[in-house]
Write a protein that holds these residues in place. Structure first.
Motif, PDB file in Angstrom:
ATOM      1  N   GLU A   1      29.533 -50.929 -38.385  1.00  0.00           N
ATOM      2  CA  GLU A   1      29.590 -51.128 -36.875  1.00  0.00           C
ATOM      3  C   GLU A   1      30.622 -50.216 -36.075  1.00  0.00           C
ATOM      4  OE1 GLU A   1      29.953 -55.487 -36.575  1.00  0.00           O
ATOM      5  OE2 GLU A   1      27.469 -55.646 -36.743  1.00  0.00           O
ATOM      6  N   ASN A   2      30.646 -49.023 -36.764  1.00  0.00           N
ATOM      7  CA  ASN A   2      31.598 -47.983 -36.263  1.00  0.00           C
ATOM      8  C   ASN A   2      33.070 -48.282 -36.380  1.00  0.00           C
ATOM      9  OD1 ASN A   2      29.722 -46.392 -34.958  1.00  0.00           O
ATOM     10  ND2 ASN A   2      29.496 -47.876 -33.023  1.00  0.00           N
ATOM     11  N   ASN A   3      33.382 -49.199 -37.462  1.00  0.00           N
ATOM     12  CA  ASN A   3      34.931 -49.735 -37.942  1.00  0.00           C
ATOM     13  C   ASN A   3      35.140 -49.222 -39.368  1.00  0.00           C
ATOM     14  OD1 ASN A   3      35.918 -51.015 -35.270  1.00  0.00           O
ATOM     15  ND2 ASN A   3      34.199 -52.511 -35.965  1.00  0.00           N
ATOM     16  N   HIS A   4      36.166 -48.433 -39.510  1.00  0.00           N
ATOM     17  CA  HIS A   4      36.478 -48.358 -40.782  1.00  0.00           C
ATOM     18  C   HIS A   4      37.048 -49.391 -41.600  1.00  0.00           C
ATOM     19  CE1 HIS A   4      35.700 -43.871 -41.462  1.00  0.00           C
ATOM     20  NE2 HIS A   4      35.739 -43.725 -39.917  1.00  0.00           N
ATOM     21  N   TYR A   5      36.692 -49.746 -42.341  1.00  0.00           N
ATOM     22  CA  TYR A   5      37.388 -50.937 -43.425  1.00  0.00           C
ATOM     23  C   TYR A   5      37.953 -50.224 -44.438  1.00  0.00           C
ATOM     24  CZ  TYR A   5      34.670 -54.624 -40.806  1.00  0.00           C
ATOM     25  OH  TYR A   5      34.327 -55.289 -39.611  1.00  0.00           O
ATOM     26  N   PHE A   6      39.220 -50.827 -44.737  1.00  0.00           N
ATOM     27  CA  PHE A   6      40.316 -50.370 -45.813  1.00  0.00           C
ATOM     28  C   PHE A   6      40.267 -51.125 -46.810  1.00  0.00           C
ATOM     29  CE2 PHE A   6      41.221 -47.677 -41.984  1.00  0.00           C
ATOM     30  CZ  PHE A   6      41.842 -46.483 -42.365  1.00  0.00           C
ATOM     31  N   PRO A   7      40.215 -50.542 -48.029  1.00  0.00           N
ATOM     32  CA  PRO A   7      40.625 -51.807 -49.185  1.00  0.00           C
ATOM     33  C   PRO A   7      41.878 -52.116 -49.099  1.00  0.00           C
ATOM     34  CG  PRO A   7      39.952 -49.459 -49.890  1.00  0.00           C
ATOM     35  CD  PRO A   7      40.092 -49.254 -48.518  1.00  0.00           C
ATOM     36  N   ALA A   8      41.997 -53.528 -49.505  1.00  0.00           N
ATOM     37  CA  ALA A   8      43.224 -53.982 -49.173  1.00  0.00           C
ATOM     38  C   ALA A   8      44.372 -53.674 -50.076  1.00  0.00           C
ATOM     39  CB  ALA A   8      42.900 -55.515 -50.185  1.00  0.00           C
ATOM     40  N   GLU A   9      44.024 -53.097 -51.191  1.00  0.00           N
ATOM     41  CA  GLU A   9      45.203 -52.320 -51.991  1.00  0.00           C
ATOM     42  C   GLU A   9      45.835 -50.991 -51.085  1.00  0.00           C
ATOM     43  OE1 GLU A   9      41.476 -50.787 -53.713  1.00  0.00           O
ATOM     44  OE2 GLU A   9      42.164 -52.758 -53.266  1.00  0.00           O
ATOM     45  N   SER A  10      45.097 -50.665 -50.189  1.00  0.00           N
ATOM     46  CA  SER A  10      45.526 -49.410 -49.372  1.00  0.00           C
ATOM     47  C   SER A  10      46.309 -49.757 -48.139  1.00  0.00           C
ATOM     48  CB  SER A  10      44.275 -48.867 -48.914  1.00  0.00           C
ATOM     49  OG  SER A  10      43.666 -49.218 -47.655  1.00  0.00           O
TER      50      SER A  10
ATOM     51  N   LYS B   1      34.703 -58.215 -48.574  1.00  0.00           N
ATOM     52  CA  LYS B   1      35.547 -59.068 -48.981  1.00  0.00           C
ATOM     53  C   LYS B   1      36.949 -58.500 -49.150  1.00  0.00           C
ATOM     54  CE  LYS B   1      36.798 -62.260 -52.298  1.00  0.00           C
ATOM     55  NZ  LYS B   1      37.329 -63.301 -51.262  1.00  0.00           N
ATOM     56  N   ASP B   2      38.001 -59.120 -48.255  1.00  0.00           N
ATOM     57  CA  ASP B   2      39.392 -58.649 -48.222  1.00  0.00           C
ATOM     58  C   ASP B   2      39.662 -57.114 -47.739  1.00  0.00           C
ATOM     59  OD1 ASP B   2      40.306 -61.272 -48.681  1.00  0.00           O
ATOM     60  OD2 ASP B   2      39.830 -60.717 -51.043  1.00  0.00           O
ATOM     61  N   MET B   3      38.665 -56.512 -47.319  1.00  0.00           N
ATOM     62  CA  MET B   3      38.607 -55.114 -46.876  1.00  0.00           C
ATOM     63  C   MET B   3      39.193 -55.344 -45.212  1.00  0.00           C
ATOM     64  SD  MET B   3      35.828 -52.698 -48.016  1.00  0.00           S
ATOM     65  CE  MET B   3      36.758 -51.221 -48.141  1.00  0.00           C
ATOM     66  N   VAL B   4      40.209 -54.336 -44.764  1.00  0.00           N
ATOM     67  CA  VAL B   4      40.902 -54.704 -43.498  1.00  0.00           C
ATOM     68  C   VAL B   4      40.385 -53.545 -42.431  1.00  0.00           C
ATOM     69  CG1 VAL B   4      42.905 -54.745 -42.379  1.00  0.00           C
ATOM     70  CG2 VAL B   4      42.893 -55.621 -44.445  1.00  0.00           C
ATOM     71  N   ALA B   5      39.889 -53.887 -41.293  1.00  0.00           N
ATOM     72  CA  ALA B   5      39.666 -53.086 -40.337  1.00  0.00           C
ATOM     73  C   ALA B   5      40.627 -53.270 -39.075  1.00  0.00           C
ATOM     74  CB  ALA B   5      38.155 -53.381 -39.714  1.00  0.00           C
ATOM     75  N   PHE B   6      40.711 -52.398 -38.066  1.00  0.00           N
ATOM     76  CA  PHE B   6      41.732 -52.306 -37.014  1.00  0.00           C
ATOM     77  C   PHE B   6      40.908 -52.192 -35.693  1.00  0.00           C
ATOM     78  CE2 PHE B   6      43.418 -50.655 -41.018  1.00  0.00           C
ATOM     79  CZ  PHE B   6      44.955 -51.498 -40.926  1.00  0.00           C
TER      80      PHE B   6
END
Length: 93
Positions: free
Chosen positions: A20-29, A80-85
């Motif tokens: 949905e046009n959001n980049h989800y980053f891996p938790a470890e990043s 799961k646990d990926m982070v978006a901004f």
């Protein structure tokens, strides 16, 4: 990809997932020193319940500027646990 706010790199990865046009980053990043747990939660009909982080850089706070899904619904398990901004966090290459 990099997530930047207040001239600080909050997260950096070549393995983001775009939903949905959001980049989800891996938790470890994610650079955890800038993240504080928030009490905010929202619901998505297909992803599940999102939890939020406040971002704090150099004494400035960006409330609920990052979110993640600790227990996503089955169809969203890869998130799961990926982070978006959002809220002024710049996501760029």
């Amino acid at each position: 990809m990099k997530a930047i706010w207040n001239n600080k790199v909050l997260a950096e990865s070549n393995e983001t997932m775009v939903i949905e046009n959001n980049h989800y980053f891996p938790a470890e990043s994610v650079n955890k020193e800038y993240f504080k747990e928030s009490d905010t939660h929202t619901a998505c009909v297909w992803k599940g319940t999102a939890s939020y982080y406040d971002i704090e850089v150099d004494g400035q706070v960006n409330k609920d500027a990052a979110w993640y899904y600790p227990n996503p619904m089955d169809q969203a398990k890869p998130l799961k646990d990926m982070v978006a901004f959002w809220k002024g966090v710049e996501v760029t290459e």
